[in-house]
Every structure is written in C-alpha cells, then in structure tokens.
Design a protein around this motif. Structure first.
Motif, short mmCIF file in Angstrom:
data_model
loop_
_atom_site.label_atom_id
_atom_site.label_comp_id
_atom_site.label_asym_id
_atom_site.label_seq_id
_atom_site.Cartn_x
_atom_site.Cartn_y
_atom_site.Cartn_z
N ALA A 262 5.97 -3.97 -0.85
CA ALA A 262 6.50 -2.88 -1.68
C ALA A 262 6.17 -1.51 -1.13
O ALA A 262 6.60 -0.51 -1.65
N THR A 263 5.36 -1.44 -0.06
CA THR A 263 4.98 -0.15 0.50
C THR A 263 5.90 0.23 1.64
O THR A 263 6.71 -0.57 2.13
N VAL A 264 5.71 1.45 2.10
CA VAL A 264 6.63 1.96 3.12
C VAL A 264 6.33 1.35 4.47
O VAL A 264 7.22 0.95 5.21
N SER A 265 5.07 1.30 4.84
CA SER A 265 4.69 0.76 6.14
C SER A 265 3.49 -0.13 6.00
O SER A 265 2.75 -0.04 5.05
N ALA A 266 3.27 -0.98 6.99
CA ALA A 266 2.16 -1.94 6.92
C ALA A 266 0.84 -1.22 7.11
O ALA A 266 0.74 -0.23 7.82
N PRO A 267 -0.23 -1.70 6.47
CA PRO A 267 -1.54 -1.06 6.62
C PRO A 267 -2.10 -1.26 8.01
O PRO A 267 -1.81 -2.24 8.68
N GLN A 268 -2.93 -0.31 8.44
CA GLN A 268 -3.53 -0.43 9.76
C GLN A 268 -4.58 -1.54 9.76
O GLN A 268 -4.67 -2.29 10.71
N ALA A 269 -5.40 -1.62 8.73
CA ALA A 269 -6.40 -2.69 8.64
C ALA A 269 -5.75 -3.96 8.13
O ALA A 269 -4.76 -3.93 7.41
N SER A 270 -6.34 -5.12 8.52
CA SER A 270 -5.79 -6.38 8.04
C SER A 270 -6.02 -6.51 6.55
O SER A 270 -6.85 -5.82 5.96
N GLU A 271 -5.26 -7.45 5.97
CA GLU A 271 -5.38 -7.65 4.53
C GLU A 271 -6.80 -8.04 4.14
O GLU A 271 -7.38 -7.51 3.20
N SER A 272 -7.36 -9.00 4.88
CA SER A 272 -8.69 -9.48 4.54
C SER A 272 -9.74 -8.40 4.72
O SER A 272 -10.68 -8.28 3.94
N ASP A 273 -9.58 -7.55 5.77
CA ASP A 273 -10.55 -6.47 5.99
C ASP A 273 -10.49 -5.44 4.87
O ASP A 273 -11.52 -4.94 4.42
N GLN A 274 -9.29 -5.10 4.44
CA GLN A 274 -9.15 -4.16 3.32
C GLN A 274 -9.81 -4.72 2.07
O GLN A 274 -10.55 -4.02 1.36
N THR B 277 5.13 5.75 -3.58
CA THR B 277 4.44 5.71 -2.29
C THR B 277 3.02 6.25 -2.43
O THR B 277 2.08 5.72 -1.81
N ARG B 278 2.84 7.30 -3.23
CA ARG B 278 1.50 7.85 -3.44
C ARG B 278 0.60 6.88 -4.18
O ARG B 278 -0.57 6.72 -3.84
N LEU B 279 1.15 6.21 -5.20
CA LEU B 279 0.35 5.28 -5.99
C LEU B 279 0.10 3.97 -5.25
O LEU B 279 -0.91 3.30 -5.51
N LEU B 280 1.02 3.58 -4.35
CA LEU B 280 0.90 2.29 -3.66
C LEU B 280 0.92 2.50 -2.15
O LEU B 280 1.86 2.10 -1.45
N PRO B 281 -0.10 3.16 -1.60
CA PRO B 281 -0.14 3.37 -0.15
C PRO B 281 -0.39 2.04 0.56
O PRO B 281 -0.83 1.06 -0.05
N PRO B 282 -0.13 1.98 1.87
CA PRO B 282 -0.38 0.72 2.61
C PRO B 282 -1.84 0.28 2.51
O PRO B 282 -2.11 -0.91 2.47
N ASP B 283 -2.76 1.23 2.46
CA ASP B 283 -4.18 0.89 2.36
C ASP B 283 -4.68 1.18 0.94
O ASP B 283 -5.68 1.87 0.75
N LEU B 284 -3.98 0.62 -0.03
CA LEU B 284 -4.32 0.85 -1.44
C LEU B 284 -5.78 0.52 -1.74
O LEU B 284 -6.48 1.28 -2.40
N LEU B 285 -6.25 -0.62 -1.25
CA LEU B 285 -7.62 -1.03 -1.56
C LEU B 285 -8.65 -0.14 -0.91
O LEU B 285 -9.78 -0.03 -1.40
#
Length: 929
Positions: free
Chosen positions: A750-762, A832-840
């Motif tokens: 649902a976000t604009v771009s994929a997070p830089q950190a992996s899912e598990s790392d976040q 986009t502001r509320l749900l950034p790629p690195d939300l966690l």
C-alpha cells in the motif's frame, strides 16, 4: 396427626408463590396419597423441641396478596385488622414493599390503576404482574406457560446415581443465557396435553429425568391460568422486539427487586447492595474461569440478569435467571428509580450543555447517559454554556461576535497583566456577566441561533468599558517596558498575571552569551513597576525587631523604589546597605529567609542559544550563570573525579548504581557539579562524567540499549530468527491467514516504494526500541536495568503479536479508503505520510495504534469533502499554516510537534474521534518556539 385430602388441591388455585419451604412440602407429595389420617413419628428430643402448634400460615406466607385484597375490599390497614394470629411487622413491611415494587400501591399505600387490575386477578401479585405485562408485550400464551412453571418447584430431577445421565438429558433443553426459556423449551418438548396420555407423559418424564408429579401439576396450573380472560392491547413497541426479549421483560416487570449486575464469575450485585451467586443448576453458571492470551477473562455470563427467586441457604443464590438489558428495568421500574446528575459540561459535538444522568434502582446503577442540563438546572446550564461555548477559545463556537469579544478580552487582560492589576482576571468575569445577563434560558447552539434571529448579533457585542470595569487601564505602561538594557545587550521582557502558574510574574529572555555576566542587582531592578512591591515585601520579611524600626513600611518602600540603585552588584547586600544608610537599621543579606519573595517577584529567566532555542528556564541565577560559561576549564578536582567515576568498555551492568550528579569542587562560592551518564564509543559502552545533565542523558539512552541487547542476546536471536522465518515462509509458500508477514507485506504493497530495510529488520528494530528503554531514564541503577530486561523478555512475544495485529488493521483501513472511491486534494499525500515504507522505524510502538485513528479521520474527511468541498477547503487552510513545520521546529520538539500536528488534523476534520492529547493552534505555535 394431620388430615389430608388430595381432592382439596383442586378447590383453590395454588399459584401464589410463597416460602421455599412450602414448595419443598409440595415436592414431597410425589408418592401415592389417600384420604385418611397420617401419623408422623419423631425422635424424643426432636419432638420435645418442637412447638405445641404449627406456625399459622398468615405468619409464614407472603402477605402481598392479602394486603392487596384488603385494599381492594376497603378493609382498612392490615396493621389494625383484628387477626386471630397477627402477622409479624417485618412480613407486613415486606408485603408493602413488594406491592410498591409491582406498582400496585403508591407512596401513600393507596391502590393504583395497576393495583386494581392485579386485585381483580385470583393470582399471586407477582404472577399477575407478569401476565398483565405479557398482554402489553404480546406474549400472553408463552407467559401463561411460564407463570405456571415458575410457580411449581423445578421439575428437573438429578438422581445421585445417574447425575451425568440427567445432566445430559437436561442439556438438550438448555437455552443460552436464560433459565426461563429453558423451562419454555421443556414445556414445548412435552407431549401435547390434549392428545397425549398420562402414560406417554410418564415415559417422557422418565426418559428426560423430569418429575411426573410436578409436570402434571404444571399442566393443571396452566389450564387454570389459560382459562382466564385478560383484556388489553399490545404496546406499539412490542412488535419491534424479539419474543425472547418480550418474555424476559415480563419477568423483569414482576421481579424488579431481583435485578443484578455481574461483578465476577458467578457473582452478581443485586439491588439493595446484595451479593448473590448464580445457582449451580442454572445454564448461566460457570464452573471454572477461562482466560485469553492476554490474561483477560473470557465469559459467556451476561452483564445483567433477573432472577425468578433469590434463596438463602448457605448463601444467597439467584435461581431461574435470565439475561436482560438494564434499560428494561429503568423503564419498567421508573416508579422506583432514582436519578442522580453529575459532571455537567459543554459539549461542542452536541452543541449544548450536557449532564451525566445515573439511573439507580435501590442503589444499583442501571444506566448512565447524557441529557440536556438545561432541563435540570436552567441557570447553571446557561453559565456553563457561556464558559464553554463563548469564553473558551478552544471550544468556542464559530460566531463573529464571539471572536470579536474574545479578542477584546485578550487585549484588556494583556494590558492589565503588565501593571499586575487584579482586574486582569475580572475582564473574563466581566464578559461572563455580560453574556449571562443577555442569555437567560440559552444553553445550546439551537437556543442561541433562535435568539440571534430575533434580536440580531449586535446586542451580544461587548465594549471596552464593559470589560475594563472603569478607570484608565492603559496608564503606567512605561513602568513595565517590553525590553530592558543590560550593558549593550537588550533583553525582551514578558508579563503574566497567573498566580500559581510557572510563568507568573515577569520573564526575561537572555542570550546564553550574556548569562554569565548577569547580576542579581541588575536582574531584580530591571522592571520599574515591580520595584515598590519588591521593596515592601522584603521590608516586611525582615525580623520583627528590625521591622519595628521601619514602621510605617509603605512610605519607606516608596522611597526605596525611587531612590535606590543596586547597580551591578548582588541585590540583597546592596539593599541591606541602603536600609542601614537611610534608616540606621543594621540589616544584612542573611536576615532575609530564602523564601522571602513570592514567585511572581522573582524574575523568571529563559536562556536561549544563538538559534533561539531555549536551553534553560529557571528562577535560580546561579543555575543560569553556570550555563552561561561558554568555555569550561579543566581542573585537578575534575580530573580526580574522572579517574574515580569513569569506566571504559564495560561488560554488562558491572558498575553498580550511578548517582545523577556529584559535586566536583567549589568556585567562588558556587558548587561545580558533574553528571554521570553512559556513552557509546566504537560499539562499546563507557561510564562518563559530563558537565551538563542533558549531555549525560543524551548518550545514556543508546548505551542502555546496547547493554540490554547484550544481556538478552539469546532472546533477540530468537526474535530475529522468528521474524526471518516469517519473511521466508512468505516467499516459499502462501502465508497463513492473520500471520505477521501477511500484515506487513500487505501494508508494504500500500506504500509508494519499498522500504530500504528488510521487513524482519524493521519489525525487530521496532520491537526492541519499544522494550529496551528505561522510562524514565533516571536513576541509572542496576535493579531498574535488570527489571527492564526481565520485562522485555516476558513481553517480547506479546509485543510481536500486537504489532502484527495493528499492522493488519492499518492495512485494512488503508485498503478501505483507497477502494471507497472517495477523495480530496492531498489525500494520497496524507496516506503516504501516515504509511511510509519504513512505518515501523518511524512510528514508536506507543503511537502505532493511533495511526488507525488518523486513517479513520482521513476516511471521515473524504466522506465530508464529497458533500461540502468548500468547507473542507476552509478547514484545510488551518492546517496549511504548518506546512513548512519541518524547517521551523527545533530538533528537540520535532517528534512532539509531528504527533501533535496529526492530532490537530483529527480535531479539525473528525472531531468526534477525539484526540490523545489537548491540541490547539497555540500549542503548536508554542512547540515551533
């Protein structure tokens, strides 16, 4: 010896519900009985202890029916009737109470219309009340069956040798949450009374462990009740209720004194502050407690019940119970209910003054709701309306006259605060009186609009003379300047007249470069308008012997305020020398106690850096001077303290407890302190001695985290492995419904771009950042550190689960918004502001659940923008003022401002959702600094 004729049972309608002992006697007649003489045998001791005669029935039975009949036949008061065996006064009172409860008698013991209807029925009043209510509820047929069933003892049998078989047989009839409906199911399962034979009934009873005698008696009573003709029409509201609810309302109408609220498992609080237990044979009885994963109790017991009877054996037991709604008892027992009102307040959402109304039935709170306070206390409601809707800037309604009057009030108050006039507070009170005088009977926006249509807004616009209370409130402004000069430095001064508040008095803003050069003489004497009160207060604080020599004090305070100048020295020694020079009183600085000056006469100092950020707020000049030292020189004492306290590359928490600060040395009579903290250096933790408390705290947060990670290495390894396996399983095979990876991957899509950190790392960083922190940071003790590690180890699985649950809910809310087809300018940017790629990584765990509320606000705004786009644009303009906040807010306030701005968006576009903290434009501007 007693005589008994079984035929006599048919001569009287035995449906009156009397003592439990009578029911047990009827239950004992299960064997074959014939006319004749029965000889009962007793042991000698038992026989000797028995009374010569049996207690008369009138002294054993419920007297409600007797009282009702006497009232109907106008036989006078029962207390004065010449009975052969007079009943006990307590029994008479109980009878009156029951009739009042049923609505048959009024407060003067006179028959009500309902009482006359009950008196016409040859029934126990409680049974009659149920049947009369059944007419109104349109369930007379069912209640006729239940009225007969509630009169006899429980027909279910549980032989000790076949208890399990009996329970299984009875379970087939069990109705969830209602013993009353269970009886109805038993009746409906019994062979038809008209077509079935007694043998068929006997076989049915034997098979289902039911008493044949009691079932036969039930049939007989039902036939007698069914033969009666009850007149009346169903209430219009009855058709909207289910049959089960209508039946239960009939039971409530006849048993208002047996309504109860759940307290804990099997324990209910009944009216009259009685604690009752659910009878073990009830379908609502729970044999053992059950808990969910969070440790919260899981129960199917309803919060409210009514009992067909309350029996005292080893304790009070509620029998024949059923689930009810408390509103039923409040409605059907309105004549018994008491209403208490509390917490009146202005509700901007409702547009009127509301009050909490608690409805109590004999001390038991049934309902709690909000009602119009104007109907309870019209005068107080007007006052609250004025306070909340017209005077409070944050909750005031949007009307031109309101904004104009508030601006005028602020102008007058500000002027009066400068001269510290007591009338500063009266400006608001004057405006309050102005409104109250003109708004009699107005306690809602609706009432106000009607008044404005009649008289217009001009009569509610205040003038300066209405608020100032007379006099020239603009005089003497030169005594309270906006800025003062100390040497070549110009310092801004602000004034506040708020006794008890932190900023009461005057506040001077000082550059950190000038802080070291301040003297108490310059500081205390900088505001001319405060000098006279300052001198008068200090002269009165001198010891009595000195004070006598200075009488009268007021003229001398005026002289000192005009002719004394402490120059650049310390204030109190200079004042003491001036007193000695002028009046010959040998005073010294030590003669004044430390608390001689009230808070508002001690200058409040704000020390700011070159960028304008406030470094320190204090009324302690020594503290300000210490901060003002731009360069700190090392000393032998400091080096010795470093050797004593500092440790490098520590392994675990091996250094014991750290005090917050230690005294290093004395310089010019001022103590020099060092602050102990932790610091991270090349991935290792050091114990360091800092010159400033904020520096000591800055590195300690990260250092505590590293030490905790080392102590919880195995647990963190498990966490990383668990999260890594979740991510791997998400690639190899379809994920299980509700998995953590499912929530995370759906959110990522649902976000604009994929997070830089992996899912598990976040996820790992989010969980550890939440668990591995000392709150508050101080004191830095080993016990607190170990407690934090233990708590983190225990809560880690639950935090992982809760994080996954929140992410799933956030994903669903975001998908619902995007699929709704609604929108407004900037909605995608909001998402986009509320749900950034690195939300966690960007959202603290304590804030994660608030994201759901922010998404709800987006959805509500989208709905409203479709219907009123112009209004949405007007509201958006209020937010646009802070579009460039990231370039304006200081680093220290960045996180607080970010979340307060989100709360402000909720208050603007979806006020009904509420905010997690008080928000306003002023609070946001204060954080901008």
């Amino acid at each position: 010896i007693s005589r008994y004729s079984p035929r006599s049972r048919t001569k009287r309608l035995p449906v009156e519900k009397i003592a439990q002992s009578s029911a047990n006697q009827r239950a004992g007649r299960a064997g074959r009985v014939r006319e004749g003489i029965c000889v009962r045998l007793y042991e000698a001791e038992d026989f000797a202890a028995r009374p010569a005669f049996a207690t008369p029935e009138i002294q054993r039975a419920n007297l409600a029916e007797v009282i009702l009949r006497m009232r109907a036949f106008r036989l006078g008061d029962m207390e004065r009737f010449p009975f052969l065996q007079a009943p006990q006064p307590a029994a008479v009172r109980a009878g009156y109470l029951l009739l009042h409860e049923l609505g048959a008698l009024d407060d003067t013991h006179e028959l009500t219309p309902e009482g006359r209807r009950l008196a016409d029925l040859p029934l126990d009043p409680s049974i009659g009340k149920m049947l009369l209510q059944a007419v109104a509820e349109d369930c007379l047929a069912e209640m006729t069956v239940l009225a007969a069933g509630l009169t006899i003892p429980d027909p279910r049998e549980r032989p000790e040798e076949k208890r399990e078989e009996a329970n299984a047989a009875h379970k087939a009839f069990a109705a969830p949450e209602s013993d009353v409906l269970t009886l109805l199911r038993i009746w409906q399962a019994v062979p038809d009374a008209k077509r079935g034979s007694k043998n068929e009934l006997r076989r049915f009873c034997r098979k289902h462990f039911l008493s044949f005698v009691r079932m036969q008696e039930w049939r007989d009573l039902w036939q007698q009740l069914a033969a009666m003709k009850l007149e009346g029409k169903p209430a219009p509201q009855a058709a909207s209720r289910s049959l089960d609810d209508r039946i239960h309302r009939c039971v409530v109408a006849a048993h208002l004194g047996q309504v109860a609220r759940r307290e804990e498992r099997n324990v209910y609080k009944a009216v009259g502050n009685r604690e009752v237990m659910i009878f073990p044979g009830s379908v609502l009885h729970e044999r053992r407690a059950k808990f969910d994963r969070k440790g919260e109790e899981k129960t199917k017991q309803p919060p409210w019940i009514v009992a067909g009877e309350i029996v005292q054996t080893s304790q009070l037991f509620a029998r024949t119970v059923a689930r009810i709604e408390p509103e039923w008892a409040a409605e059907l027992g309105a004549h018994l209910c008491e209403h208490r009102h509390s917490e009146p307040h202005w509700s901007a959402k409702a547009g009127r003054v509301l009050v909490t109304r608690r409805t109590l039935l004999q001390g038991l709170e049934l309902t709690r709701d909000k009602i119009d306070f104007g109907k309870i206390d019209a005068v107080a409601a007007v006052q609250l309306f004025v306070r909340g809707a017209l005077l409070d800037a944050e909750t005031a309604i949007s009307k031109p006259f309101v904004a104009r009057n508030l601006a005028l009030k602020d102008k007058v108050e500000t002027a009066m605060m400068r001269v510290r006039a007591a009338r500063g507070f009266l400006a608001e009170e004057a405006l309050f009186d102005f409104y109250v005088e003109r708004l009699a009977g107005v306690s809602s926006v609706h009432d106000l609009n009607a008044l404005l249509r009649e008289k217009g807004e001009t009569f509610l616009v205040a003038r300066e003379e209405d608020l100032a209370g007379g006099g020239d409130w603009r005089e003497h402004f030169e005594q309270f300047p906006d800025q003062v000069s100390i040497g070549t430095t110009v310092l801004p001064v602000a004034y506040a007249f708020r006794p008890g508040e932190d900023d009461d008095g005057w506040t001077v803003r000082i550059p950190v470069a000038a802080a070291e050069h301040l003297t108490s003489g310059r500081l205390m004497w900088m505001v001319p308008g405060m000098r006279e009160e300052l001198c008068r207060t200090l002269l009165r604080a001198l010891p009595r012997a000195m004070r006598r020599q200075l009488m009268p004090i007021d003229p001398k305070a005026v002289e000192l305020s005009r002719g004394f100048d402490p120059a650049g020295g310390d204030f109190l020694p200079a004042l003491a020398a001036e007193v000695k020079r002028r009046y010959g009183v040998a005073a010294s600085a030590s003669d004044w106690p430390a608390d001689a000056l009230p808070r508002h006469l001690t200058p409040r100092m704000e020390v700011a850096d070159e960028k304008g950020a406030v470094l320190l707020v204090s009324r302690d000049l020594a503290e300000v001077r210490k901060l003002g030292k731009k360069t700190e020189t090392r000393s032998e004492a400091w080096d010795q303290a470093v050797k004593r306290w500092e440790r490098y590359a520590v392994r675990g928490w091996s250094f014991g407890d750290l005090p917050d600060a230690v005294e290093i040395e004395q310089r010019a009579g001022v103590s020099v302190h060092g602050w102990l903290g932790l610091a991270v250096r090349d991935g290792e933790v050091d114990v360091r001695l800092f010159r400033r408390a904020m520096d000591a705290d800055a590195g300690s947060l990260q250092a505590v985290r590293l030490l905790a990670e080392a102590a919880l290495a195995k647990d963190i390894a498990w966490l990383k492995k668990e999260l890594r396996q979740i991510g791997t399983s998400a690639v190899k095979k379809p994920q299980a419904a509700g998995s953590f990876a499912d929530a995370f991957s759906n959110l990522k899509s649902a976000t604009v771009s994929a997070p830089q950190a992996s899912e598990s790392d976040q996820a790992c960083e989010h969980v550890l950042a939440h668990l591995l922190r000392l709150e508050p940071l101080r004191p830095l003790t080993e016990a607190r550190f170990q407690e934090m590690c233990g708590t983190a180890r225990q809560k880690m699985p639950a935090v992982v689960h809760r994080t996954g649950e929140l992410l799933r809910q956030i994903r669903a809310a975001a998908a619902e918004i995007r699929n709704s087809g609604l929108g407004y300018p900037g909605m995608e940017a909001d998402l986009t502001r509320l749900l950034p790629p690195d939300l966690l990584l960007q959202t603290p765990h304590a804030r994660l659940h608030h994201v759901l509320r922010y998404l709800k606000a987006v959805r509500i705004r989208a709905d409203r923008a479709r219907n009123a786009p112009a209004k949405d644009t007007e509201k958006a303009a209020r937010i646009a003022e802070f579009d460039d906040w990231e370039n304006e807010v200081s680093e220290a306030n960045r996180e607080a401002f970010r979340w307060m701005l989100e709360e402000f968006r909720v208050s603007v576009f979806a006020q009904e959702l509420g905010t997690a903290e008080p928000v306003s434009v002023k609070r946001l501007e204060a954080l901008l600094g």
